[in-house]
Design an enzyme around this catalytic site. Structure first.
Site, PDB file in Angstrom:
ATOM      1  N   HIS A 143       8.664  -2.464  -4.679  1.00 15.15           N
ATOM      2  CA  HIS A 143       7.381  -2.051  -4.895  1.00 15.15           C
ATOM      3  C   HIS A 143       6.496  -1.713  -3.759  1.00 15.15           C
ATOM      4  CE1 HIS A 143       7.583  -2.485  -9.535  1.00 15.15           C
ATOM      5  NE2 HIS A 143       8.217  -3.668  -8.994  1.00 15.15           N
ATOM      6  N   LYS A 170      -8.860   0.419  -8.695  1.00  7.10           N
ATOM      7  CA  LYS A 170      -7.372  -0.019  -8.395  1.00  7.10           C
ATOM      8  C   LYS A 170      -7.968  -1.324  -7.524  1.00  7.10           C
ATOM      9  CE  LYS A 170      -6.759   4.147  -6.623  1.00  7.10           C
ATOM     10  NZ  LYS A 170      -5.381   4.460  -7.243  1.00  7.10           N
ATOM     11  N   LYS A 184      -5.856   2.075   0.268  1.00 10.02           N
ATOM     12  CA  LYS A 184      -6.100   2.962  -0.835  1.00 10.02           C
ATOM     13  C   LYS A 184      -7.435   3.786  -0.627  1.00 10.02           C
ATOM     14  CE  LYS A 184      -3.910  -0.475  -4.148  1.00 10.02           C
ATOM     15  NZ  LYS A 184      -3.037   0.521  -4.899  1.00 10.02           N
ATOM     16  N   THR A 186      -0.116   4.091 -10.803  1.00 11.21           N
ATOM     17  CA  THR A 186       0.075   4.020 -12.151  1.00 11.21           C
ATOM     18  C   THR A 186      -1.210   4.500 -12.768  1.00 11.21           C
ATOM     19  OG1 THR A 186       0.040   1.867 -12.176  1.00 11.21           O
ATOM     20  CG2 THR A 186       2.310   2.905 -12.651  1.00 11.21           C
ATOM     21  N   LYS A 190      -2.229   7.292 -16.072  1.00  6.66           N
ATOM     22  CA  LYS A 190      -3.159   6.966 -17.175  1.00  6.66           C
ATOM     23  C   LYS A 190      -4.120   7.840 -17.091  1.00  6.66           C
ATOM     24  CE  LYS A 190      -2.052   2.255 -16.400  1.00  6.66           C
ATOM     25  NZ  LYS A 190      -2.141   1.073 -15.608  1.00  6.66           N
TER      26      LYS A 190
END
Ligand code: 26W
Length: 813
Positions: free
Chosen positions: A362, A550, A556, A658, A662
């Protein structure tokens, strides 16, 4: 399978709830609290589920299909009452029954504690996968840990993150069943004695170990409309206390016992709140071995009871998917059981093991790759250490003799190197499948991070792009959109989410787009109400809801987002008449408690928020909302209301993402880098329907390689950046002085490792395009629809179908 669901009318449900309230809660409906109603409903749902649960188990016992066990240290399942109601087909009726009784469904469902048994993407993915396996009638189960304390609860105090313990089991959790009679023992420590048997072979006896009782708590995983209920088994650590031990007359001994018990219970005590950063903590490796050993014992017991064939046939009946390397001790533990307890020789044991285990990677972040000090493993798990050592020896020798071209790579491939055990290497060597979670990510594994292993085992590597369950992330969270879709294209998309593409025909249909717009508007209103309730801040429902939710991590790039906000604020202060589309920036993020820099970013966002939100000169054109305690339940409120989905990681760093899927599924447009699954989203919706900006992964890698990027050059040449940076370095922001020197120094002196300054220009320019395009409502809605229409590809049903066909080779039951 036979459909035996008890269909109820609303009035029948009302009566059932009433009688449950009386029977279970000892009160009358007139006096019932939200909690009473919640427990009454969960009990009704449980009765329905339990019938299907035993039937499903019975069915597996008889047919003995190959089964998949998904081993994961994290399962972020979210609240279950609504999703279970949805999947057994009672949600609408139950909502109406609750209203009829004079309560609000939302308030009732909110009574459930959201179990935070995961950090973020990896744990939530595991939960979506279980739901899809059940909904597709696959015999697949989860194995995890029942942490007594889940992910911490986040509060902001003066803008700083503080962490409160999450004791989620304070009140009864209605979805778990304790299976004390299925407990197993897990052994730690001890000594290994070697004996020579008569026939000359060696026998290993493992003695004087510390015994821990692993007690399973089973949670049903309910399939959608198919009567299938699979199992999520979560292990709790208990002391295998012998009665007489506790009656000891010696006080000293007695307290020693209590102490010992406490340390045992610690094993399932809490979830490590670190996402993507590895720490060699002894308790964590104990947790991992506890999960692995207990799960294997339970899997093998089931195999023996039902299959009644030699374990040589295990790979025909069992596949174990390990969720990242966290459960990778599965490899040596299964070897140990097969050799020491079942009498197999090394070769046969290895053949069995490496045909049962499959590994999902991952992350390629080096700080997240698990490496355990070998001495720690040696003393905690001496027999496993011997086996890992032997796996390593044979592996390295194999390369030496059979792949001479890889000889010089042995030091970087060895499982044991630099006195550490490299878990990713162990997982690759000991499994038959290695998969990444999005196309780019898998390519990076093959071409860079694991290129030597790819040269050795090309056939093991494969991609499985992540997905999300559209039942929770569309049908449950956005019932209005769900109804509109079904009214428009019929209900077949629910079982074939790819058919959402039938919506494409409506991309220019005015009446349809109007309805779509009204639904987004209603969802935004309800989020606005929630925000007002929680923060006291009023947000403009006509503004762009610009969402980044997140974990907080440098890669990020929440920092890039807030730089853009600061820039807009500076612009508005300098040009009060500036015509910008009003925006509401919404953040949700937890930082790992020990991640200082991430916490500074939280403090910065909160500081900017408090200044921007209260500055009258801004005239409400900008609002910054940082919602506390981001978790699954909060995501469910925010996602249906998002206009713009921020997916702005440094290219090459986000394995998949993910949240991007969504929000797309709920009609948000993505602003993002060419990273993770963003690339696949872009390829589906097409360039006009997504906002892509910034460095590409090759460019990022090239900069890392050459060192040609100099952050200070940008600081010296871009006035907007210089302004922001100087503000952080003790300058004026609005009428206040702010100070974020660490951020300032980090960007300049550590040369901006995540390319915030480098990508700033492209990002703001693209945000300007968003600003312009949002003004044309019809075109925006049309793009929104195109995103929804293509989101079916990202249903986890598609992902699970691929795992089932390509890796697991299992059949629907
Ligand atoms: C040992 C500490 C630790 C804990 C968690 C290391 C690494 C992790 C996970 C691998 C972090 C994680 O959740 N990764 C995310 O997995 C998602 C599901 O595949 C992806 O969508 C995200 O891109 C990835 O960051």
């Amino acid at each position: 399978m036979k459909k035996t669901l008890t269909k109820r009318t609303i009035d029948e449900l009302v009566d059932e709830i009433k009688s449950k309230v009386e029977l279970l809660r000892g009160t009358t409906i007139e006096n019932a609290t939200n909690k009473d109603i919640y427990y009454a409903i969960s009990s009704i749902v449980n009765e329905e589920i339990n019938k299907s649960w035993t039937q499903t188990e019975e069915n597996y016992k008889q047919k003995q299909p190959k089964q998949i066990y998904y081993l994961s240290m994290e399962f972020l399942i979210g609240r279950l009452v609504e999703s279970n109601l949805l999947n057994i087909g009672l949600l609408k009726e139950c909502n109406e029954a609750i209203v009829k009784l004079g309560y609000s469904p939302e308030d009732i469902y909110a009574q459930e504690k959201d179990p935070g048994l995961g950090n973020g993407g990896l744990g939530r993915l595991a939960a979506c996968f279980l739901e899809s396996m059940a909904s597709l009638s696959y015999p697949g189960h989860g194995c995890g840990i029942r942490y007594r304390y889940g992910m911490f609860e986040q509060r902001f105090i003066n803008g700083h993150q503080t962490e409160l313990p999450d004791y989620w089991l304070k009140e009864e959790y209605p979805w778990e069943i304790r299976k004390a009679e299925e407990a197993v023992e897990v052994h730690f420590g001890g000594e290994v004695h070697m004996f020579k048997k008569r026939n000359g072979s060696l026998e290993f006896r493992h003695e004087n170990t510390d015994k821990v009782l692993a007690v399973p708590y089973d949670v049903p995983v309910v399939g959608y409309n198919n009567q299938v209920v699979n199992t999520l088994r979560m292990w709790s650590a208990e002391s295998p206390a012998v009665e007489s031990d506790l009656q000891t007359s010696h006080t000293a001994q007695y307290y020693h016992h209590l102490e010992h018990n406490r340390s045992i219970e610690q094993i399932s005590g809490f979830l490590y709140p670190d996402d993507s950063s590895y720490e060699g903590k002894i308790l964590r490796i104990r947790q991992q071995y506890f999960l692995v050993s207990a799960s294997l014992k339970s899997i093998l017991r089931e195999y023996k009871q039902n299959v009644r064939r030699s374990l040589a046939h295990l790979p025909e009946k069992v596949v174990i998917q390990i969720n990242d390397t966290h459960p990778s001790l599965t490899v040596p533990e299964l070897m140990r059981i097969l050799m020491d307890e079942e009498g197999f020789g090394w070769e046969k044991a290895w053949e069995i093991t490496s045909n049962v285990v499959a590994y999902t990677n991952h992350t390629t972040l080096s700080e997240a790759l698990e490496k355990w000090p070998k001495d720690m493993i040696k003393s905690l798990l001496p027999r496993l250490y011997m086996i890992i050592d032997e796996i390593n020896e044979r592996f390295c020798q194999g390369i030496w003799f059979d792949y001479p071209e890889l000889r010089d790579k042995i030091p970087e491939m060895a499982i044991i190197a630099d006195d550490q055990i490299h878990m990713a290497r162990l997982a690759v060597v000991g499994s038959f499948s290695v998969n990444g979670v999005a196309k780019l990510h898998t390519e990076i594994l093959k071409k860079q991070e694991m290129k030597n292993f790819y040269a050795l085992y090309p056939e093991k590597f494969n991609n499985k792009t992540n997905g999300i369950t559209h039942r929770r992330w569309l049908m449950q969270v956005n019932p209005k959109l769900t109804s509109l879709i079904t009214e428009t294209i019929g209900p077949r998309w629910i079982s074939r989410p790819n058919e959402l593409t039938n919506l494409l025909r409506y991309s220019k249909d005015r009446p349809f787009l109007d309805k779509l717009g009204q639904i987004k508007r209603a969802n935004k209103e309800s989020l606005a109400n929630f925000i007002h309730e929680k923060t006291g801040i009023v947000v403009d429902e006509n503004s762009i809801f610009d969402v980044q939710i997140k974990r907080l991590h440098e890669y990020k790039r929440q920092l890039l987002n807030i730089f853009h906000v600061i820039h807009l604020y500076n612009e508005l202060k300098n040009h009060p008449q500036l015509d910008i589309t009003p925006r509401t920036f919404i953040f949700g993020a937890k930082a790992a408690p020990g991640y200082y820099f991430a916490k500074e970013i939280i403090k910065l966002i909160n500081t900017v928020a408090s200044i921007v939100n209260h500055d009258p000169e801004i005239k409400g054109k900008l609002k910054v909302i940082f919602l506390e305690n981001y978790n699954v339940s909060l995501a469910e409120r925010i996602i249906p209301a998002a206009d713009l989905s921020e997916q702005i990681s440094t290219a090459g760093k986000e394995a998949s993402g993910t949240g991007n899927m969504k929000m797309m599924m709920n009609g948000a447009l993505t602003i993002g880098t060419l990273d993770g699954a963003n690339i696949e989203i872009k390829n589906l919706v097409g360039d006009p329907n997504i906002f892509i900006f910034g460095l590409q992964s090759e460019e990022v890698f090239e900069y890392y390689r050459t060192g040609a990027y100099v952050a200070r050059d940008i600081y010296n040449t871009d006035e907007r950046i210089a302004d922001i940076m100087n503000q952080l370095n003790g300058g004026e922001f609005g009428s206040q002085e702010i100070e974020f020197k660490d951020i300032y120094y980090h960007l300049l002196y550590n040369n901006d490792p995540y390319f915030i300054l480098k990508d700033f220009d492209a990002y703001t320019e693209t945000q300007q395009l968003v600003d312009q395009e949002y003004r044309d409502k019809d075109t925006w809605l049309s793009k929104s629809l195109i995103n929804i229409a293509h989101s079916g590809k990202f249903s986890s049903d598609r992902t699970i179908q691929e795992y089932a066909n390509d890796i697991w080779k299992i059949q629907k039951q």
